[in-house]
Design an enzyme around this catalytic site. Structure first.
Site, short mmCIF file in Angstrom:
data_model
loop_
_atom_site.label_atom_id
_atom_site.label_comp_id
_atom_site.label_asym_id
_atom_site.label_seq_id
_atom_site.Cartn_x
_atom_site.Cartn_y
_atom_site.Cartn_z
N ARG A 72 67.91 -62.59 79.80
CA ARG A 72 66.47 -62.74 79.93
C ARG A 72 66.13 -64.15 80.39
NH1 ARG A 72 64.45 -62.52 75.02
NH2 ARG A 72 66.11 -61.47 73.89
N TYR A 206 68.62 -57.91 86.07
CA TYR A 206 69.07 -57.80 84.68
C TYR A 206 68.01 -57.01 83.89
CZ TYR A 206 69.82 -58.69 79.80
OH TYR A 206 69.98 -58.49 78.46
N CYS A 258 73.58 -60.97 64.99
CA CYS A 258 73.47 -60.98 63.52
C CYS A 258 73.80 -59.61 62.93
CB CYS A 258 72.08 -61.41 63.08
SG CYS A 258 71.75 -63.16 63.39
N LYS A 260 72.76 -56.33 64.22
CA LYS A 260 71.71 -55.31 64.28
C LYS A 260 72.27 -53.93 64.68
CE LYS A 260 67.16 -54.60 66.42
NZ LYS A 260 66.33 -55.01 67.57
N ASP A 275 66.55 -50.74 68.76
CA ASP A 275 65.89 -51.95 69.26
C ASP A 275 64.40 -52.11 68.93
OD1 ASP A 275 66.23 -54.45 70.52
OD2 ASP A 275 65.50 -53.69 72.43
N ALA A 368 77.26 -58.94 78.85
CA ALA A 368 77.54 -57.69 79.58
C ALA A 368 77.11 -56.52 78.70
CB ALA A 368 79.02 -57.60 79.90
N ARG A 400 71.74 -65.03 59.84
CA ARG A 400 73.14 -65.40 59.95
C ARG A 400 73.30 -66.83 59.48
NH1 ARG A 400 77.35 -63.77 64.09
NH2 ARG A 400 79.03 -65.18 63.56
C1 SPV Z 1 67.55 -58.38 73.11
O1 SPV Z 1 67.95 -59.42 73.67
O2 SPV Z 1 66.93 -58.41 72.04
C2 SPV Z 1 67.83 -57.08 73.73
C3 SPV Z 1 68.29 -57.04 75.11
O3 SPV Z 1 67.60 -56.07 73.12
S1 SPV Z 1 67.02 -57.39 76.23
O4 SPV Z 1 66.70 -56.16 76.93
O5 SPV Z 1 67.54 -58.38 77.15
O6 SPV Z 1 65.86 -57.88 75.50
MN MN Z 2 66.38 -56.45 71.36
#
Ligand code: SPV
Ligand code: MN
Length: 585
Positions: A72, A206, A258, A260, A275, A368, A400
């Site tokens: 991100r 990405y 951590c 999840k 998520d 990845a 953590r």
């Molecule tokens: C996160 O980073 O919390 C994710 C992957 O679940 S992303 O789609 O990059 O946010």
């Molecule tokens: Mn996430």
């Protein structure tokens, strides 16, 4: 007019499509409905356009993001605001008019020569009070394909919608591609227009940047939940399987690395999502759904022992997109921590050609990923698509640290739980860049996505107590305590903490009150270690893990007090924090 578009009978949809077609100037516009033929077309286009490549295993493809597009982009992801705001923490935002004035010229002609896919999706189950409709325009078949694995199709939901104007809009362009990869990353922009429930994201692939329905829609949803009095959370959702077939639903917020996904995937339990959830009150009961229907998961360390269910999906026929992993010359994907040695001949890599002597370059990028549908998982909970969702009975807040927090702790009350969520910290590991052991504060694991002042978000959580007959029980977890550099717990011990918490929800076991909350009694853990893991649990292990480190906890809450002193938080929150510190005194 296109027949599919005509059948929707939605003037605003047509207006949006016309507007962005005129701006982005694609060579072709393809409107897609919920049919499998349209879904199949996306998969074909992703291969034809070079964004994905086929692997010998049926259903498997791989994709590479550009070297500078592997995670991100926090710096270029900005909220567009009509007036400056004090969020209480650092957040990237800019003036809405300036943002729009900057991005519009960058979008002008950005889809030239490309096909624009118009897709209709539904966040949350369809035909549900939780549903939010989403219109996606993208020139990336890879993005559209990923979204089809991760989100429910929503063309029919749009057709049946009563409020024709009520939907989120996402416009994405990968921009110019070279070898299937976005070229102009210097012109990458991800702008979230809260005022109009729309997001523009350009010059990236990405999925965390490009898939509007994930973290970009999540920001819009948090803001909307705040306006409408419900909750949108960065949480997994799972069924904990207790005695006599009893299933108790837990949600959990954890910063990355951590535990999840591994908590959501604990053996013998069932996963609803990993998520994002929406949670709403109906008849004084808090209910939750998974916003998604797939997993975009970190592939590093997924192996047959630690993550058997996911490993199984990644190594068998069925739909899966691998991103940024090593692909051997005979078309087998390899990644770090899989416990499978890559071949001596190496293979194709996101950096180019890779061979095992390149010791400084990991087999796969740290971030990845794999993209799969939840339907592929044997441990998927059958309630996944239930429009009513599940009753949410418990929340885990996972942090953590190596030296402070006990493995599992029950909050003293809902308000105390809200405090624990606000105080999540995660220690950086040697594997991430920067110094080891630095604590990062990440309230509710939501810092990156918060579209409103933290105090307002916290006030919504506190207010829940008045809206329901039973607030969920809240637990804080820490799987990473160490002594003399060694972990005090095994990876699978979290199964015991979960089953203990499940019993606490139903009042099956007592607990020990400490200044920081309730901890398990040794005698209740012994039979759980035996039945869940087939292990003995020694008194020495219990003492080492559950000793309440008063000084370390005091230091933690004093760190928090220093942070929250600078933000105007609700009085009830500050009272709880001060009470916590004085109890530790
Ligand atoms: C996160 O980073 O919390 C994710 C992957 O679940 S992303 O789609 O990059 O946010
Ligand atoms: Mn996430």
């Amino acid at each position: 007019m296109d027949k599919k578009l005509e059948a929707l009978n939605n003037a605003r949809v047509i207006e949006v499509i016309n507007h962005y077609t005129a701006l982005c100037k694609p060579a072709k516009v393809t409107i897609m409905d919920d049919s499998d033929e349209d879904a199949a077309l996306l998969r074909t286009r992703a291969l034809e356009g070079g964004e994905e490549h086929k692997l010998p295993m049926a259903g498997h493809t791989y994709h590479y993001d550009g070297i500078q597009d592997q995670a991100r982009d926090k710096a270029h992801t900005k909220l567009l605001l009509t007036e400056p705001a004090d969020f209480g923490f650092e957040t990237a935002y800019m003036d809405r008019d300036e943002g729009l004035a900057e991005i519009e010229p960058l979008m002008d002609g950005i889809m030239a020569g490309k096909e624009m896919f118009v897709r209709f999706c539904c966040l949350g189950p369809t035909n549900s009070p939780f549903s939010i409709l989403a219109l996606q325009l993208t020139d990336s078949a890879y993005v559209a394909h990923s979204e089809d694995l991760l989100y429910r199709r929503g063309y029919e939901a749009f057709r049946n919608a009563r409020d024709k104007d009520d939907f989120f809009v996402f416009v994405h362009s990968a921009g110019e591609l070279v070898d299937g990869v976005s070229k102009n990353v210097d012109k990458r922009r991800i702008y979230v227009d809260l005022a109009q429930n729309r997001v523009f994201t350009i010059n990236n692939q990405y999925a965390g940047n490009s898939v509007g329905l994930k973290k970009l829609a999540f920001r819009l949803a948090i803001a909307r939940a705040h306006r409408e009095g419900w909750l949108a959370e960065h949480m997994f959702l799972m069924g904990a399987h207790g005695p006599n077939g009893r299933i108790t639903y837990f949600a959990g917020a954890y910063p990355s690395a951590c535990g999840k996904t591994s908590t959501a995937m604990i053996p013998g339990q069932s996963i609803v999502g990993d998520d994002i959830i929406y949670a709403r009150v109906f008849d004084r009961e808090l209910r939750a759904v998974n916003v998604e229907r797939g997993i975009f998961g970190i592939i590093e360390n997924v192996n047959a022992i630690d993550d058997p269910e996911i490993f199984n999906v990644l190594t068998h026929e069925g739909e899966c997109i691998f991103s940024n992993v090593l692909i051997s010359d005979d078309g087998v994907p390899y990644w770090t921590g899989s416990n499978v040695e890559p071949p001596a001949s190496g293979g194709k890599h996101y950096t180019g050609r890779w061979t095992p002597d390149m010791k400084d370059v990991p087999v796969s990028h740290k971030n990845a990923r794999y993209t799969i549908s939840l339907e592929a998982l044997a441990n998927r909970d059958p309630v996944l698509h239930d429009p009513k969702g599940v009753r949410l009975d418990a929340i885990f807040y996972g942090g953590r640290d190596s030296d402070t927090s006990v493995p599992v702790l029950e909050a003293r009350s809902w308000t105390h739980g809200v405090l624990l969520g606000a105080c999540i910290e995660s220690e950086t590991t040697a594997a991430t860049l920067g110094q080891e052991g630095v604590r990062k504060h990440n309230p509710y694991a939501n810092l990156d996505f918060m579209p409103l002042p933290l105090a307002k978000y916290v006030a919504d959580h506190l207010a829940l107590a008045q809206k329901v007959d039973h607030t969920p029980k809240v637990f804080a977890t820490n799987y990473f305590l160490k002594k003399d550099g060694k972990f005090l717990n095994h990876k699978l011990d979290k199964k015991v903490w979960l089953l203990w918490a499940e019993k606490r929800v139903h009042g099956d076991v007592e607990a020990i009150e400490t200044p920081v909350g309730f901890i398990p009694k040794y005698d209740d853990l012994v039979p759980l270690f035996r039945s869940a893991l087939g292990k003995d649990y020694s008194r020495e292990d219990y003492d080492a893990q559950f000793t309440v480190r008063i000084e370390a906890y005091r230091a933690k809450f004093q760190r928090m007090a220093a942070i929250f002193a600078k933000i105007r938080m609700p009085d009830a929150f500050m009272d709880e924090l001060n009470g916590q510190i004085s109890r530790l005194g």
